[in-house]
Write a protein that holds these residues in place. Sequence first.
Motif, PDB file in Angstrom:
ATOM      1  N   ALA A  31      42.480  32.698  69.580  1.00 48.92           N
ATOM      2  CA  ALA A  31      41.049  32.605  69.285  1.00 48.92           C
ATOM      3  C   ALA A  31      40.787  32.366  67.807  1.00 48.92           C
ATOM      4  O   ALA A  31      39.872  32.941  67.230  1.00 48.92           O
ATOM      5  CB  ALA A  31      40.298  33.830  69.796  1.00 48.92           C
ATOM      6  N   THR A  32      41.612  31.499  67.188  1.00 53.65           N
ATOM      7  CA  THR A  32      41.388  31.122  65.798  1.00 53.65           C
ATOM      8  C   THR A  32      41.444  29.607  65.642  1.00 53.65           C
ATOM      9  O   THR A  32      42.093  28.903  66.426  1.00 53.65           O
ATOM     10  CB  THR A  32      42.424  31.734  64.825  1.00 53.65           C
ATOM     11  N   VAL A  33      40.733  29.136  64.611  1.00 58.39           N
ATOM     12  CA  VAL A  33      40.811  27.757  64.155  1.00 58.39           C
ATOM     13  C   VAL A  33      41.369  27.836  62.744  1.00 58.39           C
ATOM     14  O   VAL A  33      40.896  28.638  61.924  1.00 58.39           O
ATOM     15  CB  VAL A  33      39.424  27.073  64.154  1.00 58.39           C
ATOM     16  N   ARG A  34      42.378  27.020  62.452  1.00 55.68           N
ATOM     17  CA  ARG A  34      43.052  27.060  61.150  1.00 55.68           C
ATOM     18  C   ARG A  34      43.111  25.665  60.544  1.00 55.68           C
ATOM     19  O   ARG A  34      43.192  24.671  61.269  1.00 55.68           O
ATOM     20  CB  ARG A  34      44.471  27.627  61.301  1.00 55.68           C
ATOM     21  N   VAL A  35      43.092  25.621  59.211  1.00 54.57           N
ATOM     22  CA  VAL A  35      43.216  24.369  58.473  1.00 54.57           C
ATOM     23  C   VAL A  35      44.499  24.439  57.651  1.00 54.57           C
ATOM     24  O   VAL A  35      44.760  25.434  56.962  1.00 54.57           O
ATOM     25  CB  VAL A  35      42.000  24.133  57.543  1.00 54.57           C
ATOM     26  N   ILE A  44      45.298  26.658  54.566  1.00 51.82           N
ATOM     27  CA  ILE A  44      44.270  26.675  53.531  1.00 51.82           C
ATOM     28  C   ILE A  44      43.230  27.707  53.934  1.00 51.82           C
ATOM     29  O   ILE A  44      42.586  27.585  54.973  1.00 51.82           O
ATOM     30  CB  ILE A  44      43.607  25.293  53.376  1.00 51.82           C
ATOM     31  N   GLY A  45      43.064  28.721  53.129  1.00 54.17           N
ATOM     32  CA  GLY A  45      42.070  29.743  53.407  1.00 54.17           C
ATOM     33  C   GLY A  45      42.407  30.584  54.615  1.00 54.17           C
ATOM     34  O   GLY A  45      43.513  30.522  55.161  1.00 54.17           O
ATOM     35  N   SER A  46      41.449  31.365  55.030  1.00 50.19           N
ATOM     36  CA  SER A  46      41.611  32.246  56.185  1.00 50.19           C
ATOM     37  C   SER A  46      41.223  31.516  57.457  1.00 50.19           C
ATOM     38  O   SER A  46      40.370  30.630  57.430  1.00 50.19           O
ATOM     39  CB  SER A  46      40.724  33.480  56.029  1.00 50.19           C
ATOM     40  N   PRO A  47      41.821  31.913  58.580  1.00 49.15           N
ATOM     41  CA  PRO A  47      41.419  31.298  59.845  1.00 49.15           C
ATOM     42  C   PRO A  47      40.018  31.736  60.245  1.00 49.15           C
ATOM     43  O   PRO A  47      39.536  32.787  59.824  1.00 49.15           O
ATOM     44  CB  PRO A  47      42.452  31.823  60.844  1.00 49.15           C
ATOM     45  N   LEU A  48      39.372  30.902  61.038  1.00 49.85           N
ATOM     46  CA  LEU A  48      38.085  31.237  61.621  1.00 49.85           C
ATOM     47  C   LEU A  48      38.357  31.959  62.936  1.00 49.85           C
ATOM     48  O   LEU A  48      38.995  31.402  63.833  1.00 49.85           O
ATOM     49  CB  LEU A  48      37.260  29.983  61.872  1.00 49.85           C
ATOM     50  N   SER A  49      37.908  33.195  63.060  1.00 48.46           N
ATOM     51  CA  SER A  49      38.044  33.936  64.309  1.00 48.46           C
ATOM     52  C   SER A  49      36.894  33.559  65.228  1.00 48.46           C
ATOM     53  O   SER A  49      35.732  33.583  64.822  1.00 48.46           O
ATOM     54  CB  SER A  49      38.024  35.440  64.047  1.00 48.46           C
ATOM     55  N   THR A  94      39.839  27.835  43.979  1.00 43.62           N
ATOM     56  CA  THR A  94      41.042  28.673  43.994  1.00 43.62           C
ATOM     57  C   THR A  94      41.996  28.301  45.125  1.00 43.62           C
ATOM     58  O   THR A  94      43.037  28.925  45.283  1.00 43.62           O
ATOM     59  CB  THR A  94      40.662  30.159  44.131  1.00 43.62           C
ATOM     60  N   GLY A  95      41.626  27.307  45.939  1.00 41.31           N
ATOM     61  CA  GLY A  95      42.468  26.896  47.059  1.00 41.31           C
ATOM     62  C   GLY A  95      42.178  27.632  48.344  1.00 41.31           C
ATOM     63  O   GLY A  95      42.809  27.384  49.361  1.00 41.31           O
TER      64      GLY A  95
END
Length: 141
Positions: A31-35, A44-49, A94-95
Motif C-alpha cells: 500500500a505504498t507508492v515510491r519514486v 527519492i523521499g518517503s513513500p506515499l502510504s 535536500t533531495g
Amino acid sequence: DLLIGHRGWVNSIAIGQMDGGSVVVSGGDDATVRVWDLATGEQIGSPLSVATGPVQAVVIAEDQHRLVRPDRTIRVAFGSRETASVWTFAKTDTGEGAWQKSVMVNVGARILALAWNPPSTLVVAAELGIIALEFARLARS
C-alpha cells in the motif's frame, strides 16, 4: 540493480523524467507508492502510504513534451481497490520528496490498470469496464 524498499509484491511501475534524470514510480501490495532515481537506484523521499489498500496500477500523469523539461515535480496517478488518485510529487533541494493530493475518485469497481491521455484524462480499466475521467483543473500549459 534491484530497487529495494517495498514489502511484498510490486504490482505496477512507470518511468518518466524528473529534475533532468529518469525516475521509476512503483506501487505495491504494501500500500505504498515510491519514486526512485533510476541512475542511482535510490528511493527519492518517503513513500506515499495509501489508505485504501494495495496499489494495483501506477502511471505518470504528464504530457509527453513536459516530460523532457528539467522539472522537479511529477504527477502520479494510481489505483488502489476502487479508488483512482492523482498526486503531485516534488523533489526538494535536500533531495527529499513531498507528496500533495490533487484528486481521489471512487470508480465503483476494482481497478486493474491505468493510462494517461494528455493533457488531463485518466483512463481506468476496472472490473466493470473502461472509464475515462477528465480532470480539467489538472491541465498544465
